[in-house]
Design a protein around this motif. Structure first.
Motif, PDB file in Angstrom:
ATOM      1  N   ASP A  25       0.855  -1.182   0.000  1.00 34.88           N
ATOM      2  CA  ASP A  25       0.000   0.000   0.000  1.00 34.88           C
ATOM      3  C   ASP A  25       0.895   1.238   0.000  1.00 34.88           C
ATOM      4  O   ASP A  25       1.646   1.460   0.944  1.00 34.88           O
ATOM      5  CB  ASP A  25      -0.901  -0.020   1.229  1.00 34.88           C
ATOM      6  CG  ASP A  25      -1.891   1.142   1.246  1.00 34.88           C
ATOM      7  OD1 ASP A  25      -1.891   1.965   0.302  1.00 34.88           O
ATOM      8  OD2 ASP A  25      -2.659   1.217   2.220  1.00 34.88           O
ATOM      9  N   VAL A  26       0.832   2.016  -1.066  1.00 35.98           N
ATOM     10  CA  VAL A  26       1.665   3.200  -1.173  1.00 35.98           C
ATOM     11  C   VAL A  26       0.872   4.496  -0.974  1.00 35.98           C
ATOM     12  O   VAL A  26       1.387   5.574  -1.201  1.00 35.98           O
ATOM     13  CB  VAL A  26       2.440   3.248  -2.516  1.00 35.98           C
ATOM     14  CG1 VAL A  26       3.418   2.105  -2.581  1.00 35.98           C
ATOM     15  CG2 VAL A  26       1.470   3.215  -3.680  1.00 35.98           C
ATOM     16  N   SER A  27      -0.381   4.350  -0.566  1.00 36.94           N
ATOM     17  CA  SER A  27      -1.170   5.560  -0.330  1.00 36.94           C
ATOM     18  C   SER A  27      -0.711   6.242   0.955  1.00 36.94           C
ATOM     19  O   SER A  27      -0.227   5.607   1.883  1.00 36.94           O
ATOM     20  CB  SER A  27      -2.650   5.229  -0.259  1.00 36.94           C
ATOM     21  OG  SER A  27      -2.897   4.342   0.802  1.00 36.94           O
ATOM     22  N   SER A  28      -0.863   7.548   0.997  1.00 37.50           N
ATOM     23  CA  SER A  28      -0.410   8.330   2.166  1.00 37.50           C
ATOM     24  C   SER A  28      -1.417   8.297   3.275  1.00 37.50           C
ATOM     25  O   SER A  28      -2.558   8.203   3.156  1.00 37.50           O
ATOM     26  CB  SER A  28      -0.178   9.764   1.764  1.00 37.50           C
ATOM     27  OG  SER A  28       0.796   9.810   0.749  1.00 37.50           O
TER      28      SER A  28
END
Length: 70
Positions: free
Chosen positions: A67-70
């Motif tokens: 998961d690369v979401s902030s």
């Protein structure tokens, strides 16, 4: 064992299934599900041939989802 399979429809509306980690392992079908069933048989035959000839069997896929979401 699990292997990643790509299924694409060609210009003649035939579904082509390939297995990237098993070079040359290709099958087809009139429908997506038929292509999937056919590639399962092709994978089994491919792996059987590798074993019969003492060739190494490529490892099954293992994926990590990041998961690369902030």
């Amino acid at each position: 064992m699990k292997y990643r399979v790509f299924i694409e429809q060609d210009e003649d509306n035939v579904y082509i299934a390939t297995v990237p980690s098993l070079p040359g392992c290709v099958s087809q079908g009139k429908t997506r599900s038929e292509a999937l069933e056919n590639i399962k048989e092709a994978i089994a035959g491919y792996l059987e041939s590798l074993k019969a000839h003492g060739e190494p069997v490529p490892p099954p896929i293992s994926e990590e989802i990041v998961d690369v979401s902030s």
